[in-house]
Write a protein that holds these residues in place. Structure first.
Motif, short mmCIF file in Angstrom:
data_model
loop_
_atom_site.label_atom_id
_atom_site.label_comp_id
_atom_site.label_asym_id
_atom_site.label_seq_id
_atom_site.Cartn_x
_atom_site.Cartn_y
_atom_site.Cartn_z
N CYS A 1 -13.29 2.62 0.04
CA CYS A 1 -11.93 2.15 -0.23
C CYS A 1 -11.37 2.87 -1.46
O CYS A 1 -12.08 3.11 -2.43
N LEU A 2 -10.09 3.20 -1.40
CA LEU A 2 -9.45 3.86 -2.52
C LEU A 2 -9.28 2.90 -3.69
O LEU A 2 -9.04 1.71 -3.51
N ARG A 3 -9.41 3.48 -4.90
CA ARG A 3 -9.11 2.73 -6.12
C ARG A 3 -8.13 3.57 -6.91
O ARG A 3 -8.28 4.79 -7.01
N HIS B 1 0.82 -1.20 0.00
CA HIS B 1 0.00 0.00 0.00
C HIS B 1 0.86 1.27 0.00
O HIS B 1 0.54 2.24 -0.66
N SER C 1 -13.80 6.15 -5.46
CA SER C 1 -13.75 5.18 -4.36
C SER C 1 -14.90 4.19 -4.47
O SER C 1 -15.90 4.43 -5.12
N THR C 2 -14.75 3.07 -3.76
CA THR C 2 -15.81 2.07 -3.70
C THR C 2 -16.94 2.59 -2.82
O THR C 2 -16.80 3.60 -2.13
N LYS D 1 -17.85 1.43 -0.12
CA LYS D 1 -17.40 1.37 1.26
C LYS D 1 -16.30 2.38 1.57
O LYS D 1 -15.77 2.41 2.67
#
Length: 85
Positions: free
Chosen positions: A24-26, A2, A19-20, A22
């Protein structure tokens, strides 16, 4: 892993995608100007290119505000549409 990804993003080698659901980073390997489609069912992500004329129409619809970044379109992908039937 990460930390390496964050460093690549900070150095401009890769960018951020939406982001998702939830949060989360993409990350995005594509560095050219492009937009995204996000499926509201499966949270899938697809690179798209919205035509300049369409961007102008969108800007007009929002009181001629200037759009200076990527756009995110949400909807239901083909795979999820088939699953819904």
């Amino acid at each position: 892993m990460h930390r390496i990804t964050q460093r690549l993003c900070g150095d401009g080698v890769i960018g951020l995608a939406p982001s998702t659901k939830k949060g989360c980073l993409r990350y995005d390997i594509r560095k050219d100007d492009h937009d995204h489609f996000v499926c509201s069912d499966c949270d899938g992500l697809m690179d798209i290119k919205i035509a300049d004329e369409m961007r102008k129409q969108i800007a007009h619809e929002i009181s001629d505000c200037y759009i200076d970044g990527p756009l995110v379109v949400t909807g239901v992908c083909k795979k999820c549409q088939k699953r819904r039937k």
